[in-house]
Design an enzyme around this catalytic site. Sequence first.
Site, mmCIF file in Angstrom:
data_model
loop_
_atom_site.group_PDB
_atom_site.id
_atom_site.type_symbol
_atom_site.label_atom_id
_atom_site.label_comp_id
_atom_site.label_asym_id
_atom_site.label_seq_id
_atom_site.Cartn_x
_atom_site.Cartn_y
_atom_site.Cartn_z
ATOM 1 N N SER A 145 0.865 -1.194 0.000
ATOM 2 C CA SER A 145 0.000 0.000 0.000
ATOM 3 C C SER A 145 0.893 1.233 0.000
ATOM 4 O O SER A 145 2.043 1.156 0.471
ATOM 5 C CB SER A 145 -0.862 0.009 1.260
ATOM 6 O OG SER A 145 -1.502 1.265 1.412
ATOM 7 N N TYR A 158 -1.321 0.316 10.566
ATOM 8 C CA TYR A 158 -1.480 -0.121 9.163
ATOM 9 C C TYR A 158 -0.245 0.265 8.350
ATOM 10 O O TYR A 158 0.264 -0.546 7.560
ATOM 11 C CB TYR A 158 -2.762 0.477 8.570
ATOM 12 C CG TYR A 158 -3.036 -0.028 7.153
ATOM 13 C CD1 TYR A 158 -3.242 -1.392 6.908
ATOM 14 C CD2 TYR A 158 -3.090 0.851 6.074
ATOM 15 C CE1 TYR A 158 -3.486 -1.866 5.615
ATOM 16 C CE2 TYR A 158 -3.342 0.388 4.779
ATOM 17 C CZ TYR A 158 -3.532 -0.972 4.553
ATOM 18 O OH TYR A 158 -3.765 -1.431 3.267
HETATM 19 N N1 LIG Z 1 -8.674 -0.831 -1.143
HETATM 20 C C1 LIG Z 1 -7.636 -0.054 -0.902
HETATM 21 O O1 LIG Z 1 -7.745 1.190 -0.906
HETATM 22 C C2 LIG Z 1 -6.285 -0.676 -0.677
HETATM 23 C C3 LIG Z 1 -5.157 0.127 -0.897
HETATM 24 C C4 LIG Z 1 -3.887 -0.401 -0.683
HETATM 25 C C5 LIG Z 1 -3.758 -1.718 -0.272
HETATM 26 N N2 LIG Z 1 -4.863 -2.478 -0.054
HETATM 27 C C6 LIG Z 1 -4.636 -3.880 0.365
HETATM 28 O O2 LIG Z 1 -5.184 -4.721 -0.621
HETATM 29 C C7 LIG Z 1 -5.502 -5.994 -0.046
HETATM 30 C C8 LIG Z 1 -6.918 -6.375 -0.464
HETATM 31 O O3 LIG Z 1 -7.822 -5.421 0.042
HETATM 32 P P1 LIG Z 1 -9.160 -4.982 -0.711
HETATM 33 O O4 LIG Z 1 -9.054 -3.542 -0.978
HETATM 34 O O5 LIG Z 1 -9.466 -5.909 -1.813
HETATM 35 O O6 LIG Z 1 -10.193 -5.120 0.509
HETATM 36 P P2 LIG Z 1 -11.357 -6.166 0.810
HETATM 37 O O7 LIG Z 1 -12.388 -6.108 -0.261
HETATM 38 O O8 LIG Z 1 -11.764 -5.923 2.213
HETATM 39 O O9 LIG Z 1 -10.616 -7.594 0.710
HETATM 40 C C9 LIG Z 1 -9.799 -8.083 1.739
HETATM 41 C C10 LIG Z 1 -9.684 -9.595 1.563
HETATM 42 O O10 LIG Z 1 -8.800 -10.101 2.575
HETATM 43 C C11 LIG Z 1 -9.417 -11.217 3.177
HETATM 44 N N3 LIG Z 1 -8.944 -11.419 4.542
HETATM 45 C C12 LIG Z 1 -8.956 -10.545 5.588
HETATM 46 N N4 LIG Z 1 -8.476 -11.144 6.677
HETATM 47 C C13 LIG Z 1 -8.145 -12.415 6.322
HETATM 48 C C14 LIG Z 1 -7.614 -13.532 7.016
HETATM 49 N N5 LIG Z 1 -7.306 -13.476 8.329
HETATM 50 N N6 LIG Z 1 -7.402 -14.689 6.338
HETATM 51 C C15 LIG Z 1 -7.706 -14.767 5.027
HETATM 52 N N7 LIG Z 1 -8.228 -13.760 4.309
HETATM 53 C C16 LIG Z 1 -8.448 -12.603 4.968
HETATM 54 C C17 LIG Z 1 -10.909 -10.940 3.115
HETATM 55 O O11 LIG Z 1 -11.649 -12.146 3.150
HETATM 56 P P3 LIG Z 1 -12.432 -12.739 4.397
HETATM 57 O O12 LIG Z 1 -12.971 -11.598 5.197
HETATM 58 O O13 LIG Z 1 -13.498 -13.590 3.741
HETATM 59 O O14 LIG Z 1 -11.423 -13.563 5.132
HETATM 60 C C18 LIG Z 1 -11.011 -10.314 1.742
HETATM 61 O O15 LIG Z 1 -11.132 -11.315 0.754
HETATM 62 C C19 LIG Z 1 -5.280 -5.827 1.446
HETATM 63 O O16 LIG Z 1 -4.015 -6.356 1.778
HETATM 64 C C20 LIG Z 1 -5.292 -4.314 1.653
HETATM 65 O O17 LIG Z 1 -4.564 -3.930 2.782
HETATM 66 C C21 LIG Z 1 -6.111 -1.992 -0.262
#
Ligand SMILES: NC(=O)c1ccc[n+]([C@@H]2O[C@H](COP(=O)([O-])OP(=O)(O)OC[C@H]3O[C@@H](n4cnc5c(N)ncnc54)[C@H](OP(=O)(O)O)[C@@H]3O)[C@@H](O)[C@H]2O)c1
Length: 260
Positions: A145, A158
């Site tokens: 990120s 974070y």
């Molecule tokens: N969206 C943004 O603005 C953004 C920006 C930079 C980086 N990111 C990073 O991108 C990645 C994906 O995020 P996203 O934006 O796609 O958000 P999201 O829609 O909330 O997806 C997060 C995913 O992680 C899974 N997860 C969370 N805890 C987990 C655990 N203990 N074991 C296995 N799976 C787990 C969730 O599935 P379950 O709840 O079903 O387990 C979900 O599938 C993350 O690492 C986040 O930090 C996001």
Amino acid sequence: MISRLADKWIVISGASSGFGAAAARAFGVEGGKVLLGARRLDRCKEVAAEAIKAGATVADAHVLDVAQTSAVETFAKWVRAKTDKVDVLINNAGGAMGLEKVADAKDADWEFMMQTNVLGVLRMTRALLPLMVNNPGSSIINIGSIAGRTAYEGGAAYCAAKAGELQITRALRLELCGTGVRVSTVDPGFAETEFSLVRFKGDATRAKKVYEGMIPLTAEDIAETLVWVASRPPHVCIDEMVIKPTDQAAVHKVFRRTSS
Ligand SMILES: NC(=O)c1ccc[n+]([C@@H]2O[C@H](COP(=O)([O-])OP(=O)(O)OC[C@H]3O[C@@H](n4cnc5c(N)ncnc54)[C@H](OP(=O)(O)O)[C@@H]3O)[C@@H](O)[C@H]2O)c1
């Protein structure tokens, strides 16, 4: 032209929503074999069906909690029963929890962020590396990120977690030099997924406000990038990639259109 990713085995953590789900569909379009994991297995199974519809030659899901070593080991055993090699591992599971300053933050939120974004990446990589080290040209792609590169108020844990992910990526690349395994980090800015809904613990109004008046990235934007990174020729490693919305010049500099 046949995709370089056709019939390749692709493992994606956090595939029940957001980037992970979009990546499963996008690798499906390339004719990949996708193995998906997250805690919400029902959602992962729906995503697997979408990936098949998109063109995946195999798509299956298994419950995965990256915060627990035993759950990661069980997931890896399930992967090993399907294939003796992994071509792409996407360490995507994770997220932010809360936006309190350090003085007010909660242990449970800190623990979620460290367990998923840091220890989860380490556990998944350790468990699946035996299926990658004898497979030159395979790729580990970690989702970081911009928070791992620039600190912001309320983001101490974070930002620390994603800075940890960045350094894990760099250390792994050094450790694996000579094996042909590529190690990359893709570091997005604002993307509208379930990320903010999770961070604000189900408060949809507060989550929506994050993206008010600006055009955020979509999950599909990141999925497209992941496919591109994974499909470079084997001698090419995309070390680090920062991808932000045009409206977000920096963490604190976001252009927002006002309605009046
Ligand atoms: N969206 C943004 O603005 C953004 C920006 C930079 C980086 N990111 C990073 O991108 C990645 C994906 O995020 P996203 O934006 O796609 O958000 P999201 O829609 O909330 O997806 C997060 C995913 O992680 C899974 N997860 C969370 N805890 C987990 C655990 N203990 N074991 C296995 N799976 C787990 C969730 O599935 P379950 O709840 O079903 O387990 C979900 O599938 C993350 O690492 C986040 O930090 C996001």
